[in-house]
Design a protein around this motif. Structure first.
Motif, PDB file in Angstrom:
ATOM      1  N   GLY A 149      50.628  53.932  37.818  1.00 33.88           N
ATOM      2  CA  GLY A 149      50.578  52.930  38.883  1.00 33.88           C
ATOM      3  C   GLY A 149      49.222  52.254  38.950  1.00 33.88           C
ATOM      4  N   GLU A 150      48.182  53.028  38.791  1.00 33.35           N
ATOM      5  CA  GLU A 150      46.838  52.458  38.791  1.00 33.35           C
ATOM      6  C   GLU A 150      46.649  51.498  37.630  1.00 33.35           C
ATOM      7  N   ALA A 151      47.215  51.842  36.472  1.00 29.06           N
ATOM      8  CA  ALA A 151      47.094  50.974  35.304  1.00 29.06           C
ATOM      9  C   ALA A 151      47.766  49.631  35.565  1.00 29.06           C
ATOM     10  N   VAL A 152      48.910  49.643  36.238  1.00 30.89           N
ATOM     11  CA  VAL A 152      49.603  48.393  36.562  1.00 30.89           C
ATOM     12  C   VAL A 152      48.767  47.580  37.541  1.00 30.89           C
ATOM     13  N   VAL A 153      48.247  48.216  38.561  1.00 30.55           N
ATOM     14  CA  VAL A 153      47.427  47.521  39.553  1.00 30.55           C
ATOM     15  C   VAL A 153      46.196  46.911  38.885  1.00 30.55           C
ATOM     16  N   ASP A 154      45.610  47.628  37.968  1.00 30.71           N
ATOM     17  CA  ASP A 154      44.409  47.147  37.287  1.00 30.71           C
ATOM     18  C   ASP A 154      44.659  45.917  36.419  1.00 30.71           C
ATOM     19  N   THR A 155      45.917  45.671  36.033  1.00 32.33           N
ATOM     20  CA  THR A 155      46.209  44.517  35.174  1.00 32.33           C
ATOM     21  C   THR A 155      46.399  43.232  35.962  1.00 32.33           C
ATOM     22  N   VAL A 156      46.487  43.332  37.277  1.00 35.88           N
ATOM     23  CA  VAL A 156      46.718  42.153  38.114  1.00 35.88           C
ATOM     24  C   VAL A 156      45.394  41.701  38.717  1.00 35.88           C
ATOM     25  N   ASP A 157      45.088  40.446  38.513  1.00 38.44           N
ATOM     26  CA  ASP A 157      43.864  39.854  39.058  1.00 38.44           C
ATOM     27  C   ASP A 157      43.918  39.928  40.586  1.00 38.44           C
ATOM     28  N   PRO A 158      42.893  40.464  41.238  1.00 39.68           N
ATOM     29  CA  PRO A 158      42.885  40.573  42.708  1.00 39.68           C
ATOM     30  C   PRO A 158      43.129  39.235  43.416  1.00 39.68           C
ATOM     31  N   GLN A 159      42.723  38.142  42.797  1.00 38.74           N
ATOM     32  CA  GLN A 159      42.964  36.822  43.376  1.00 38.74           C
ATOM     33  C   GLN A 159      44.466  36.548  43.492  1.00 38.74           C
ATOM     34  N   PHE A 160      45.238  36.984  42.481  1.00 38.35           N
ATOM     35  CA  PHE A 160      46.682  36.780  42.520  1.00 38.35           C
ATOM     36  C   PHE A 160      47.340  37.657  43.575  1.00 38.35           C
ATOM     37  N   VAL A 161      46.785  38.844  43.793  1.00 33.77           N
ATOM     38  CA  VAL A 161      47.299  39.712  44.851  1.00 33.77           C
ATOM     39  C   VAL A 161      47.124  39.033  46.202  1.00 33.77           C
ATOM     40  N   GLU A 162      45.942  38.466  46.440  1.00 33.70           N
ATOM     41  CA  GLU A 162      45.684  37.766  47.702  1.00 33.70           C
ATOM     42  C   GLU A 162      46.605  36.562  47.872  1.00 33.70           C
ATOM     43  N   LEU A 163      46.805  35.814  46.806  1.00 30.96           N
ATOM     44  CA  LEU A 163      47.700  34.649  46.878  1.00 30.96           C
ATOM     45  C   LEU A 163      49.148  35.083  47.107  1.00 30.96           C
ATOM     46  N   ALA A 164      49.538  36.196  46.504  1.00 30.34           N
ATOM     47  CA  ALA A 164      50.897  36.709  46.722  1.00 30.34           C
ATOM     48  C   ALA A 164      51.104  37.055  48.190  1.00 30.34           C
TER      49      ALA A 164
END
Length: 122
Positions: A8-23
């Protein structure tokens, strides 16, 4: 399925934090019943403000405010034809999010109708 490994951490690490905020902003924008209905109505194609107002059973002025917010969030695009304004989805993703949310709601109530729909046309 539960993982006690860093998968799960590996998946989270592949997503740019900016995209998480935009999501999160997209989810917040869609967290309104009128906006969900607008997205559902536009899944079938471009519609005018008045047609959308009728479809979601709201006054055109109220619908226009929702449409402006969705357009500013780049979820919708608009075009003018004379005095009329037409809106359509900018892409298929908002429609898919809303459809998936409806399906999740059906599961939450124990009534997943989307699993029982006959797609063969019968």
């Amino acid at each position: 399925m539960t993982f006690d490994t860093p998968i799960g951490e590996a998946v989270v690490d592949t997503v740019d934090p900016q995209f998480v905020e935009l999501a999160v902003e997209v989810f917040a924008m869609l967290a309104d019943p009128t906006r969900v209905k607008i997205i559902l109505a536009l899944a079938g194609g471009e519609l005018s403000v008045n047609t959308l107002a009728t479809a979601v059973d709201k006054a055109p002025a109220a619908v226009s405010q929702h449409l402006a917010k969705l357009r500013m969030a780049r979820i919708l695009v608009s075009r003018h034809e004379g005095t009329k304004v037409f809106y359509r989805l900018a892409n298929e993703h908002a429609s898919q999010l809303v459809t998936d949310a409806i399906h999740q709601a059906e599961h939450s109530l124990g009534q997943p109708r989307h699993h029982t729909i006959d797609h063969s046309g019968h």
